[in-house]
Every structure is written in structure tokens, then in C-alpha cells.
Design a protein around this motif. Structure first.
Motif, PDB file in Angstrom:
ATOM      1  N   ARG A   1      -2.108  -4.249  -1.877  1.00 48.08           N
ATOM      2  CA  ARG A   1      -3.029  -3.138  -2.032  1.00 48.08           C
ATOM      3  C   ARG A   1      -2.375  -1.775  -1.943  1.00 48.08           C
ATOM      4  N   VAL A   2      -1.550  -1.571  -0.943  1.00 48.52           N
ATOM      5  CA  VAL A   2      -1.021  -0.228  -0.689  1.00 48.52           C
ATOM      6  C   VAL A   2      -0.004   0.183  -1.754  1.00 48.52           C
ATOM      7  N   LEU A   3       0.947  -0.712  -2.045  1.00 52.88           N
ATOM      8  CA  LEU A   3       1.980  -0.344  -3.025  1.00 52.88           C
ATOM      9  C   LEU A   3       1.401  -0.054  -4.410  1.00 52.88           C
ATOM     10  N   PRO A   4       0.488  -0.883  -4.951  1.00 53.57           N
ATOM     11  CA  PRO A   4      -0.077  -0.524  -6.257  1.00 53.57           C
ATOM     12  C   PRO A   4      -0.818   0.811  -6.241  1.00 53.57           C
TER      13      PRO A   4
ATOM     14  N   THR B   1       0.392  -7.618   7.437  1.00 52.86           N
ATOM     15  CA  THR B   1       0.683  -6.231   7.087  1.00 52.86           C
ATOM     16  C   THR B   1       1.510  -6.153   5.808  1.00 52.86           C
ATOM     17  N   ILE B   2       2.516  -6.993   5.701  1.00 51.93           N
ATOM     18  CA  ILE B   2       3.366  -7.001   4.503  1.00 51.93           C
ATOM     19  C   ILE B   2       2.568  -7.430   3.278  1.00 51.93           C
ATOM     20  N   PHE B   3       1.745  -8.450   3.443  1.00 55.25           N
ATOM     21  CA  PHE B   3       0.917  -8.914   2.330  1.00 55.25           C
ATOM     22  C   PHE B   3      -0.026  -7.797   1.884  1.00 55.25           C
TER      23      PHE B   3
ATOM     24  N   VAL C   1       2.673 -11.860  16.627  1.00 59.83           N
ATOM     25  CA  VAL C   1       3.393 -10.714  16.044  1.00 59.83           C
ATOM     26  C   VAL C   1       3.831 -11.039  14.619  1.00 59.83           C
ATOM     27  N   LEU C   2       4.374 -12.225  14.433  1.00 60.17           N
ATOM     28  CA  LEU C   2       4.807 -12.623  13.085  1.00 60.17           C
ATOM     29  C   LEU C   2       3.629 -12.731  12.124  1.00 60.17           C
ATOM     30  N   GLU C   3       2.517 -13.244  12.605  1.00 61.40           N
ATOM     31  CA  GLU C   3       1.316 -13.342  11.764  1.00 61.40           C
ATOM     32  C   GLU C   3       0.827 -11.949  11.380  1.00 61.40           C
ATOM     33  N   ASN C   4       0.820 -11.032  12.349  1.00 58.89           N
ATOM     34  CA  ASN C   4       0.420  -9.648  12.055  1.00 58.89           C
ATOM     35  C   ASN C   4       1.367  -8.999  11.055  1.00 58.89           C
ATOM     36  N   LEU C   5       2.662  -9.241  11.230  1.00 60.14           N
ATOM     37  CA  LEU C   5       3.639  -8.693  10.282  1.00 60.14           C
ATOM     38  C   LEU C   5       3.425  -9.256   8.888  1.00 60.14           C
ATOM     39  N   LYS C   6       3.176 -10.564   8.825  1.00 58.77           N
ATOM     40  CA  LYS C   6       2.932 -11.193   7.521  1.00 58.77           C
ATOM     41  C   LYS C   6       1.711 -10.579   6.854  1.00 58.77           C
TER      42      LYS C   6
END
Length: 151
Positions: free
Chosen positions: A70-73, A63-65, A56-61
Motif C-alpha cells: 500500500r505505502v510504496l505504490p 509492516t513490510i507487507f 516482533v517478527l510477525e509485526n515486522l512482516k
């Protein structure tokens, strides 16, 4: 020390007490079994939970990365593009409204001036008629005076 404290120490009851204690510990005292089960459950739970939480933590990391890289820019760029387009549209709408108001004001002004021309023509006509009446009245008064002036 125990034998001194226990009144039945060294007596024939001692083996019975020992047997009763063993029966009690096997039948009624479930602490060792429960403790073993608890240790097994905790071990299994922590291992499975640890791996699950790690995933779960790896998936969250990830997703955040992904969101940061990519998504925010993309969102920022889209927002900037749409915002500038929106500002252009707003300015154009505002300019169109100003032009419409100016055209409306010009139309009202032209209508007002036409009404003023009509009223001016009416007033001029009334003035001309009044002048004619006065001329007639004064010419009659002169004729009357001319009659009396011959005396």
C-alpha cells in the motif's frame, strides 16, 4: 578401585569422611542448585523471548507487507504526480524567464535605437551647420575672387 586408592578405606574414619563429603556437597557445592536455576531461567527466558520475538517478527512482516502493498505504490504515484507537476512548473518558469529576457532585450534595443536617433539628429544638425558655414565661407571666397578677377 576407590577403596584400594583411598588409604582410609575400611577404617572407622570412613563414615566421617562420608559425612564430611555430604556436608560439603550440601553446604558448599552449589552446582546442582545453580544448574537447576540456570535450566529454569533459560527455559523461561527462551519461552518468553521466543514468543516476544515471534510477535516482533510477525509485526515486522505485517509492516513490510503493508509498506510493499500500500505505502510504496501510493508514494510512487504521489512522486510521479508531483514530479510531472514540478516539470511543468520548471518549464513554465523557464519560459517566463526567456520571455522576460526577450522583453528586456527588446526594451534595451528600443532604447539603443532612440539614442541612435538622437545622436543621428545631433550629427545631422552639426553637418547642416557645417555645410552652412562652408557655403558662407565659399561665397565669401567667391566674392574675394570676383574682386581679383576684374584685373
Amino acid at each position: 578401585d576407590r577403596r584400594r586408592d583411598c588409604p582410609a578405606a575400611g577404617s572407622p574414619i570412613q563414615p566421617i569422611i562420608k559425612d564430611v563429603g555430604e556436608v560439603y556437597s550440601r553446604l558448599l557445592d552449589h552446582r546442582p542448585v545453580i544448574q537447576g536455576e540456570i535450566r529454569y531461567f533459560v527455559k523461561e527466558f527462551e519461552e518468553k523471548r521466543g514468543l516476544r520475538e515471534l510477535r516482533v517478527l510477525e509485526n515486522l512482516k505485517n509492516t513490510i507487507f503493508d509498506a510493499n502493498e500500500r505505502v510504496l505504490p501510493k508514494c510512487e504515484q504521489a512522486m510521479q504526480d508531483n514530479l510531472s507537476e514540478t516539470f511543468k512548473r520548471c518549464k513554465q518558469l523557464q519560459a517566463d524567464k526567456v520571455m522576460a529576457r526577450e522583453e528586456k532585450c527588446i526594451a534595451h534595443w528600443e532604447e539603443f535605437m532612440r539614442e541612435q536617433q538622437k545622436k543621428r539628429a545631433e550629427v545631422d544638425e552639426e553637418h547642416r551647420k557645417a555645410m552652412e558655414r562652408l557655403k558662407e565661407q565659399y561665397s565669401e571666397m567667391e566674392k574675394e575672387l570676383a574682386k581679383y578677377a576684374s584685373f
